[in-house]
Design a protein around this motif. Sequence first.
Motif, PDB file in Angstrom:
ATOM      1  N   TYR A   1       0.846  -1.186   0.000  1.00 12.84           N
ATOM      2  CA  TYR A   1       0.000   0.000   0.000  1.00 12.84           C
ATOM      3  C   TYR A   1       0.890   1.248   0.000  1.00 12.84           C
ATOM      4  CZ  TYR A   1      -3.476  -3.459   1.322  1.00 12.84           C
ATOM      5  OH  TYR A   1      -4.285  -4.570   1.344  1.00 12.84           O
ATOM      6  N   LYS A   2       0.683   2.122  -0.988  1.00 11.98           N
ATOM      7  CA  LYS A   2       1.445   3.365  -1.105  1.00 11.98           C
ATOM      8  C   LYS A   2       0.500   4.509  -1.480  1.00 11.98           C
ATOM      9  CE  LYS A   2       5.806   2.233  -0.405  1.00 11.98           C
ATOM     10  NZ  LYS A   2       6.684   2.900   0.591  1.00 11.98           N
ATOM     11  N   LEU A   3       0.971   5.731  -1.219  1.00  9.39           N
ATOM     12  CA  LEU A   3       0.219   6.918  -1.632  1.00  9.39           C
ATOM     13  C   LEU A   3       0.414   7.164  -3.112  1.00  9.39           C
ATOM     14  CD1 LEU A   3       1.006   9.324   1.344  1.00  9.39           C
ATOM     15  CD2 LEU A   3      -1.069   7.965   0.978  1.00  9.39           C
ATOM     16  N   GLU A   4      -0.539   7.883  -3.703  1.00 11.53           N
ATOM     17  CA  GLU A   4      -0.479   8.229  -5.121  1.00 11.53           C
ATOM     18  C   GLU A   4       0.828   8.933  -5.440  1.00 11.53           C
ATOM     19  OE1 GLU A   4      -2.951  11.138  -8.200  1.00 11.53           O
ATOM     20  OE2 GLU A   4      -3.941  10.344  -6.430  1.00 11.53           O
ATOM     21  N   ASP A   5       1.365   8.640  -6.643  1.00 13.35           N
ATOM     22  CA  ASP A   5       2.598   9.209  -7.175  1.00 13.35           C
ATOM     23  C   ASP A   5       3.840   8.804  -6.385  1.00 13.35           C
ATOM     24  OD1 ASP A   5       1.130  10.528  -9.167  1.00 13.35           O
ATOM     25  OD2 ASP A   5       0.800  12.289  -7.879  1.00 13.35           O
ATOM     26  N   SER A   6       3.727   7.725  -5.592  1.00  6.58           N
ATOM     27  CA  SER A   6       4.882   7.212  -4.859  1.00  6.58           C
ATOM     28  C   SER A   6       5.467   5.999  -5.590  1.00  6.58           C
ATOM     29  CB  SER A   6       4.483   6.792  -3.439  1.00  6.58           C
ATOM     30  OG  SER A   6       4.000   7.888  -2.702  1.00  6.58           O
TER      31      SER A   6
ATOM     32  N   THR B   1       0.051  -0.058 -15.799  1.00  3.94           N
ATOM     33  CA  THR B   1      -0.148   1.314 -15.319  1.00  3.94           C
ATOM     34  C   THR B   1       1.159   1.958 -14.899  1.00  3.94           C
ATOM     35  OG1 THR B   1      -0.604   0.490 -13.119  1.00  3.94           O
ATOM     36  CG2 THR B   1      -2.496   0.884 -14.562  1.00  3.94           C
ATOM     37  N   GLY B   2       2.272   1.361 -15.202  1.00  2.00           N
ATOM     38  CA  GLY B   2       3.513   1.988 -14.795  1.00  2.00           C
ATOM     39  C   GLY B   2       4.698   1.165 -15.263  1.00  2.00           C
TER      40      GLY B   2
END
Length: 223
Positions: A183-188, A222-223
């Motif tokens: 679990y990470k925050l957006e743009d991390s 997605t990345g």
Amino acid sequence: SIAANTEILTADLSTLNYNPELHWGGTTSFTWTAFDGTDWSKNSAKVTMEISADPVGIGSINKNGVEDQLLEFDAIDLRNFTLNSTSYIQAVSLPPNGTLLFDSLKTTQSHAFDGIPLNEGQQFHIYQLLAGELAFEPDPNFNGFTSFIWRASKNGEWSEDGIVKITIMSANDAPVIQDIHVYKLEDSIVKFFLTDFNNAFIDIDGDSISHIRITELLTPDTG
């Protein structure tokens, strides 16, 4: 060999003999009559022979198998013991860490092994045993030493107990892995560490993870 009603001159009686089957013991007989040169005897009489068999002697049987594989027994395991058509084999005890199984049919291309667990004290006539298939199925992931007690009979007499010694060699078990959730925050940037994969890695043999393989790429991409 002599057929029934064969006549033997007195001069030849010293050549008459009985040759019992190999390893056989018990009681058998034949009947006879006598001729005096004019008449045959009014009655018949019996000759009874009691053959005292050697006691059945057995010993240890040593078997080696592999973890998670059936270990089969066969006639070679009994080659050092003097048994005959009267013989029975008994599982006096059952081995820990696995199950003795018996299938009344041999395994063939058209018949897969379908063994039924033995009961303690169960007996098999030697012909029944050799016509079928006896096997030891180790418990899952078991390796090491186990054993059970057996005995055999011949001509109605039972042997002393013998031991079957079974050594199951270890085999590598494939590891099991679990899902990993991060679990990470957006743009991390999501960083992975060895501990992430170690914590999801289970190996019953105690082996450590050496490397991984990515089998599918990101879903969705997605990345």
